[in-house]
Design a protein around this motif. Structure first.
Motif, PDB file in Angstrom:
ATOM      1  N   PHE A  26     -27.101  62.846   4.036  1.00 35.55           N
ATOM      2  CA  PHE A  26     -26.404  62.539   5.285  1.00 35.55           C
ATOM      3  C   PHE A  26     -26.959  63.377   6.437  1.00 35.55           C
ATOM      4  N   LEU A  27     -27.091  64.685   6.226  1.00 32.27           N
ATOM      5  CA  LEU A  27     -27.563  65.565   7.296  1.00 32.27           C
ATOM      6  C   LEU A  27     -28.997  65.228   7.713  1.00 32.27           C
ATOM      7  N   GLU A  28     -29.837  64.889   6.768  1.00 37.62           N
ATOM      8  CA  GLU A  28     -31.210  64.489   7.097  1.00 37.62           C
ATOM      9  C   GLU A  28     -31.222  63.193   7.902  1.00 37.62           C
ATOM     10  N   ASN A  29     -30.382  62.249   7.522  1.00 36.43           N
ATOM     11  CA  ASN A  29     -30.294  60.977   8.250  1.00 36.43           C
ATOM     12  C   ASN A  29     -29.775  61.202   9.669  1.00 36.43           C
ATOM     13  N   PHE A  30     -28.782  62.067   9.811  1.00 37.20           N
ATOM     14  CA  PHE A  30     -28.267  62.389  11.146  1.00 37.20           C
ATOM     15  C   PHE A  30     -29.362  63.032  11.991  1.00 37.20           C
ATOM     16  N   GLU A  31     -30.076  63.983  11.409  1.00 38.56           N
ATOM     17  CA  GLU A  31     -31.151  64.670  12.129  1.00 38.56           C
ATOM     18  C   GLU A  31     -32.216  63.677  12.597  1.00 38.56           C
ATOM     19  N   THR A  32     -32.568  62.751  11.750  1.00 34.80           N
ATOM     20  CA  THR A  32     -33.579  61.746  12.077  1.00 34.80           C
ATOM     21  C   THR A  32     -33.135  60.838  13.223  1.00 34.80           C
ATOM     22  N   ASN A  33     -31.840  60.524  13.272  1.00 27.94           N
ATOM     23  CA  ASN A  33     -31.354  59.499  14.204  1.00 27.94           C
ATOM     24  C   ASN A  33     -30.552  60.012  15.394  1.00 27.94           C
ATOM     25  N   LYS A  34     -30.257  61.289  15.455  1.00 28.31           N
ATOM     26  CA  LYS A  34     -29.344  61.789  16.485  1.00 28.31           C
ATOM     27  C   LYS A  34     -29.840  61.544  17.913  1.00 28.31           C
ATOM     28  N   LYS A  35     -31.127  61.681  18.145  1.00 27.91           N
ATOM     29  CA  LYS A  35     -31.650  61.452  19.499  1.00 27.91           C
ATOM     30  C   LYS A  35     -31.590  59.978  19.875  1.00 27.91           C
ATOM     31  N   ALA A  36     -31.840  59.106  18.901  1.00 27.91           N
ATOM     32  CA  ALA A  36     -31.761  57.664  19.180  1.00 27.91           C
ATOM     33  C   ALA A  36     -30.318  57.262  19.487  1.00 27.91           C
ATOM     34  N   ILE A  37     -29.368  57.835  18.757  1.00 32.37           N
ATOM     35  CA  ILE A  37     -27.952  57.549  19.044  1.00 32.37           C
ATOM     36  C   ILE A  37     -27.601  58.056  20.436  1.00 32.37           C
ATOM     37  N   ARG A  38     -27.956  59.310  20.705  1.00 31.30           N
ATOM     38  CA  ARG A  38     -27.615  59.923  21.989  1.00 31.30           C
ATOM     39  C   ARG A  38     -28.264  59.182  23.153  1.00 31.30           C
ATOM     40  N   ASN A  39     -29.447  58.626  22.931  1.00 32.54           N
ATOM     41  CA  ASN A  39     -30.161  57.914  23.992  1.00 32.54           C
ATOM     42  C   ASN A  39     -29.833  56.433  24.035  1.00 32.54           C
ATOM     43  N   PHE A  40     -28.943  55.985  23.160  1.00 35.98           N
ATOM     44  CA  PHE A  40     -28.538  54.586  23.194  1.00 35.98           C
ATOM     45  C   PHE A  40     -27.803  54.324  24.503  1.00 35.98           C
TER      46      PHE A  40
END
Length: 98
Positions: A18-32
């Motif tokens: 979960f933490l690795e997936n969040f790390e990978t995607n957090k910028k894409a979510i934030r920039n959505f």
């Protein structure tokens, strides 16, 4: 502004994924489009419980994210990791003090 709070619970062996997936995607979510803020929290007393906390300009911005390919990709990894049903709240921010 809409605030979205999501409570997520994971089996011990799935927390790293979960933490690795969040790390990978957090910028894409934030920039959505429409996302103005994103944080991840971990419960102090139960290390298997996490919360995401995000600000959205409008409810439709959140719904656009929830129906996006990005969300579907993230959710396809995250959903099998749960040890409890996730809970989510959409709330209006009434006041903030610095």
């Amino acid at each position: 502004m809409l605030v979205r709070i999501v409570k997520l619970g994971f089996e011990d062996q799935h927390i790293k994924t979960f933490l690795e997936n969040f790390e990978t995607n957090k910028k894409a979510i934030r920039n959505f489009e429409g996302c103005e803020f994103l944080e991840l929290y971990r419960d102090k007393n139960n290390i298997n419980i996490f919360f995401t906390y995000s600000y959205w300009k409008t409810e439709s911005d959140l719904e656009n994210y929830r129906h996006s390919d990005l969300f579907k990709e993230i959710w396809s990894v995250t959903k099998p990791l749960f040890n409890m049903k996730p809970e989510a709240w959409s709330v209006d921010k009434l006041e903030s003090l610095e």
